[in-house]
Design a protein around this motif. Structure first.
Motif, short mmCIF file in Angstrom:
data_model
loop_
_atom_site.label_atom_id
_atom_site.label_comp_id
_atom_site.label_asym_id
_atom_site.label_seq_id
_atom_site.Cartn_x
_atom_site.Cartn_y
_atom_site.Cartn_z
N MET A 155 22.01 -23.88 28.52
CA MET A 155 21.57 -22.49 28.62
C MET A 155 20.41 -22.27 27.67
O MET A 155 20.54 -22.50 26.48
CB MET A 155 22.72 -21.54 28.27
CG MET A 155 22.39 -20.08 28.47
SD MET A 155 23.79 -19.02 27.98
CE MET A 155 25.04 -19.57 29.11
N THR A 156 19.29 -21.82 28.14
CA THR A 156 18.13 -21.58 27.31
C THR A 156 18.08 -20.13 26.90
O THR A 156 18.76 -19.27 27.44
CB THR A 156 16.84 -21.95 28.06
OG1 THR A 156 16.70 -21.05 29.17
CG2 THR A 156 16.89 -23.37 28.57
N ALA A 157 17.19 -19.85 25.92
CA ALA A 157 17.06 -18.48 25.44
C ALA A 157 16.64 -17.55 26.56
O ALA A 157 17.08 -16.41 26.63
CB ALA A 157 16.05 -18.44 24.28
N ASN A 158 15.77 -18.01 27.47
CA ASN A 158 15.28 -17.16 28.53
C ASN A 158 16.35 -16.80 29.54
O ASN A 158 16.23 -15.83 30.27
CB ASN A 158 14.10 -17.84 29.24
CG ASN A 158 12.88 -17.95 28.34
OD1 ASN A 158 12.69 -17.13 27.44
ND2 ASN A 158 12.06 -18.95 28.58
N LYS A 159 17.40 -17.61 29.62
CA LYS A 159 18.44 -17.36 30.60
C LYS A 159 19.57 -16.48 30.05
O LYS A 159 20.43 -16.05 30.79
CB LYS A 159 19.02 -18.70 31.08
CG LYS A 159 18.02 -19.54 31.88
CD LYS A 159 18.67 -20.84 32.33
CE LYS A 159 17.66 -21.69 33.12
NZ LYS A 159 18.28 -22.97 33.55
N VAL A 160 19.56 -16.25 28.75
CA VAL A 160 20.61 -15.45 28.14
C VAL A 160 20.37 -13.98 28.43
O VAL A 160 19.30 -13.44 28.15
CB VAL A 160 20.66 -15.68 26.61
CG1 VAL A 160 21.71 -14.77 25.98
CG2 VAL A 160 20.97 -17.13 26.31
N ARG A 161 21.36 -13.33 29.00
CA ARG A 161 21.26 -11.90 29.26
C ARG A 161 22.05 -11.13 28.21
O ARG A 161 23.02 -11.62 27.67
CB ARG A 161 21.78 -11.59 30.67
CG ARG A 161 20.95 -12.22 31.78
CD ARG A 161 21.48 -11.83 33.14
NE ARG A 161 20.67 -12.42 34.21
CZ ARG A 161 20.91 -12.22 35.50
NH1 ARG A 161 21.94 -11.47 35.89
NH2 ARG A 161 20.13 -12.78 36.40
N ILE A 215 22.70 -12.06 19.90
CA ILE A 215 23.83 -12.24 18.98
C ILE A 215 24.86 -11.15 19.31
O ILE A 215 24.52 -9.96 19.35
CB ILE A 215 23.41 -12.14 17.51
CG1 ILE A 215 22.36 -13.20 17.17
CG2 ILE A 215 24.61 -12.29 16.59
CD1 ILE A 215 21.76 -13.06 15.78
N HIS A 216 26.08 -11.56 19.56
CA HIS A 216 27.16 -10.62 19.88
C HIS A 216 28.35 -10.93 18.98
O HIS A 216 28.88 -12.05 19.00
CB HIS A 216 27.57 -10.73 21.35
CG HIS A 216 28.76 -9.90 21.71
ND1 HIS A 216 28.73 -8.52 21.70
CD2 HIS A 216 30.03 -10.25 22.07
CE1 HIS A 216 29.92 -8.06 22.05
NE2 HIS A 216 30.73 -9.09 22.27
N PHE A 236 26.08 -18.85 23.30
CA PHE A 236 27.08 -19.87 22.98
C PHE A 236 28.10 -19.34 21.98
O PHE A 236 27.75 -18.64 21.03
CB PHE A 236 26.40 -21.11 22.39
CG PHE A 236 25.39 -21.75 23.30
CD1 PHE A 236 25.79 -22.40 24.46
CD2 PHE A 236 24.03 -21.68 23.01
CE1 PHE A 236 24.85 -22.98 25.30
CE2 PHE A 236 23.09 -22.25 23.85
CZ PHE A 236 23.50 -22.92 25.00
N ASP A 237 29.36 -19.71 22.19
CA ASP A 237 30.44 -19.32 21.30
C ASP A 237 30.38 -20.16 20.03
O ASP A 237 30.35 -21.39 20.10
CB ASP A 237 31.78 -19.52 22.01
CG ASP A 237 32.94 -18.96 21.21
OD1 ASP A 237 33.34 -19.63 20.23
OD2 ASP A 237 33.44 -17.88 21.57
N VAL A 238 30.40 -19.49 18.87
CA VAL A 238 30.24 -20.23 17.61
C VAL A 238 31.44 -21.12 17.31
O VAL A 238 31.31 -22.10 16.56
CB VAL A 238 29.99 -19.27 16.43
CG1 VAL A 238 28.71 -18.46 16.64
CG2 VAL A 238 31.17 -18.35 16.19
N ALA A 239 32.60 -20.79 17.87
CA ALA A 239 33.80 -21.58 17.60
C ALA A 239 33.94 -22.77 18.53
O ALA A 239 34.32 -23.86 18.10
CB ALA A 239 35.04 -20.69 17.71
N LYS A 295 21.67 -25.89 17.81
CA LYS A 295 20.39 -26.21 18.44
C LYS A 295 19.55 -24.95 18.65
O LYS A 295 18.34 -25.03 18.83
CB LYS A 295 20.62 -26.90 19.78
CG LYS A 295 21.21 -28.30 19.67
CD LYS A 295 21.49 -28.87 21.04
CE LYS A 295 22.14 -30.25 20.95
NZ LYS A 295 22.47 -30.80 22.29
N SER A 296 20.20 -23.80 18.64
CA SER A 296 19.52 -22.54 18.96
C SER A 296 19.06 -21.78 17.73
O SER A 296 18.34 -20.79 17.86
CB SER A 296 20.48 -21.62 19.76
OG SER A 296 20.92 -22.24 20.94
#
Length: 268
Positions: A1-7, A11-12, A72-75, A83-84
């Motif tokens: 998953m790239t940054a451009n694909k993240v909707r 950061i959540h 991506f889930d940090v856990a 990588k991000s």
């Protein structure tokens, strides 16, 4: 998953908790950070700012709650999170024996990038360090070291960067230099999460500000939204808008024990 694909938010964070034995450092922290924005996590020493950043950067595990960075889930997806992101701590992590350019080339080689020399030269130019690139870092001023440190963290073009109290110990001129570098990061699309205990720093840089007090977010909003929490003072019929310092001290209290806050302007 790239940054451009993240909707949605890059950061959540939801319900994040962390304790060390009897000491509760984070007690249900929630916030979102929009792509390409500067988000300031503002609080006194011991409020839990660094702990939150360490969890988001996968250096520490939360006791409960969830956090996602760049989708991506940090856990469960720690390698993808790493990588991000890039993390710049409270003190510049540079090699004083090497020159500024050599520091950058070294990191570029460690990340297996093509043409490390060009990567180094581009970053020296971007952070106004070209003239000092051949000098040993031991001769750099505090502001120059910090700018070099941030430049090193950008090698590989991470979409998210964490800056943990980036101007600690710097003189006023050096702080201004770092502020300009942070503004340029966001202008070029990098998402920045900034922790700070300096009210003017949050006021100068952040698109949104969350005040972390005793392990909880007691208010979260834009600077304008936070100022609206207090009525304007009138002096000789001239309306005076409250400053961020007024908001912070009213919510937290002078002794750090009087805060009863609320979230405002929360992102959907």
């Amino acid at each position: 998953m790239t940054a451009n694909k993240v909707r949605g938010p890059v950061i959540h964070v939801q319900g994040l908790t962390k304790s060390y034995k009897e000491l509760q450092v984070l007690r249900g922290v929630d916030f979102d950070v929009a792509r390409g924005s500067i988000f300031a996590l503002l609080g006194s020493n011991g409020a839990g700012k660094t702990t939150a950043v360490r969890i988001l950067s996968t250096l520490l595990k939360a006791d409960a709650g969830t956090a996602r960075v760049n989708g991506f889930d940090v856990a469960t997806q720690a390698a993808d999170v790493r990588k991000s992101i890039s993390l710049t701590g409270q003190f510049a992590a540079v090699d004083e024996i090497l020159s500024g350019r050599e520091n950058l080339v070294l990191v570029a080689r460690l990340r297996h990038l093509k043409d490390p020399g060009k990567v180094a030269d581009d970053l020296l130019g971007r952070f106004s360090l070209t003239d000092a690139g051949a000098r040993k870092v031991a001769t750099y001023s505090g502001g120059m070291r910090r700018r070099l440190d941030i430049a090193m963290s950008l090698i590989g073009n991470p979409p998210v960067i964490f800056l943990d109290e980036p101007t600690t110990g710097l003189d006023p001129q050096a702080r201004i230099e770092v502020w300009q570098a942070v503004r340029e990061l966001a202008a070029q699309g990098t998402t920045v999460l900034l922790t700070t205990q300096y009210l003017d720093e949050a006021e100068q840089l952040a698109d949104r500000i969350a005040i972390l007090h005793e392990g909880r977010i007691i208010v979260n909003g834009t600077l304008t939204e936070l100022k609206q929490l207090l009525p304007p003072a009138k002096v000789e019929y001239v309306e005076k808008q409250p400053t961020l310092e007024d908001v912070f001290l009213t919510l937290v209290g002078d002794n750090g024990k009087n805060g009863n806050g609320r979230n405002v302007g929360t992102n959907a």
